[in-house]
Design an enzyme around this catalytic site. Structure first.
Site, mmCIF file in Angstrom:
data_model
loop_
_atom_site.group_PDB
_atom_site.id
_atom_site.type_symbol
_atom_site.label_atom_id
_atom_site.label_comp_id
_atom_site.label_asym_id
_atom_site.label_seq_id
_atom_site.Cartn_x
_atom_site.Cartn_y
_atom_site.Cartn_z
ATOM 1 N N HIS A 16 -11.932 29.570 -7.833
ATOM 2 C CA HIS A 16 -12.996 30.091 -8.790
ATOM 3 C C HIS A 16 -14.233 29.587 -8.680
ATOM 4 C CE1 HIS A 16 -12.855 27.209 -12.052
ATOM 5 N NE2 HIS A 16 -11.615 27.093 -11.658
ATOM 6 N N GLU A 69 -4.113 27.706 -13.138
ATOM 7 C CA GLU A 69 -4.300 26.426 -13.102
ATOM 8 C C GLU A 69 -3.085 25.502 -13.511
ATOM 9 O OE1 GLU A 69 -5.305 24.040 -11.643
ATOM 10 O OE2 GLU A 69 -7.368 23.640 -11.782
#
Length: 254
Positions: free
Chosen positions: A11, A89
């Protein structure tokens, strides 16, 4: 033999990246202005790629990045993105919202260095790696890729020349885009290297192999996955790791 391409993108920047604050899964902030610019740059770079499947972590920063990548795509802007919590994550437990320096200090006090140190409530490296393995095995040809057809993965003339891709190679059954996070991507790469004995089209140093860090922009990593009939494990071939040439001119995090 069944072959597919796997493109993994991190990202873009969020405000806390700049401040070196751990986000993990519990802090779900949007992209910064720079992060949106980085996603747009990745969009331009991947504009001509015909992805057949698109997956993303279900956190806001990855959702916004994948939207930015697809916004002006010639072939994929109307495709459905499948959001998957397995792509999130690493969980940092009590350390989420802390400066990275505090996590390092806590690890040092416990006699461990980051990223081996696991704060209370966090995930171990092996747990994150198992999430990556679980998702990768989900991408087997007998599952969601079974009926897909795609042309040879169009990396473009520059990449094809640099990595000596063979244009006469067998076609790919699919081209998969995954948008995820820095620590997660390091664990996935470790799975490819350690468990699947990934080979490389170019020689990469150890620092290049570990450069998928929490504070880089949306670098592009590309793998070719081969499933041989009768083999338990696929063979994996790395085309590039954390390619960032498309971010030239875009402000990046340090």
């Amino acid at each position: 033999m069944t072959r597919f391409a796997l493109t993994v993108v991190r990202h873009g920047e969020i405000r806390l990246n700049k401040e070196k604050i751990l986000q993990g899964q519990g802090i779900d902030e949007p992209l910064s202005e720079t992060g949106f610019k980085q996603a747009a740059a990745a969009d331009i770079f991947l504009n001509n790629v015909k992805f057949t499947h698109i997956f993303s972590s279900d956190l806001m920063r990855t959702k916004q990045t994948v939207h930015g990548i697809l916004e002006k795509s010639k072939f994929c802007k109307d495709m459905t993105v499948k959001y998957d919590s397995r792509l999130r994550e690493s969980k940092y437990g009590v350390a989420e919202g802390w400066p990275l320096s505090e996590l390092r200090a806590m690890g040092k006090a416990a006699g461990q260095e980051c990223p081996v140190f696991t704060p209370p409530g966090g995930e171990t490296l092996d747990q994150v790696k198992m999430r990556g393995k679980d998702f990768f095995e989900f991408l087997s040809p007998s599952d969601c890729l079974e009926s897909s057809l795609a042309e040879i993965f169009p990396l473009g003339e520059k990449c094809a020349s640099k990595f000596n891709l063979d244009s006469s190679a067998p076609g790919l059954v699919a081209s998969v885009l995954v948008v995820s996070h820095g620590a997660y991507m390091r664990s996935l790469l470790d799975y490819f290297l350690t468990d699947l004995k990934c080979s490389f089209l170019v020689t990469l140093s150890r620092s290049e192999l570990t450069s998928v860090s929490p504070n880089t922009g949306p670098g592009v990593s590309v793998f070719i996955i081969n499933f041989e009939k009768g083999e338990v494990k696929p063979t994996t071939q790395c085309v590039c790791v954390n390619l960032q040439g498309h971010l030239t001119g875009v402000t990046k995090i340090h």
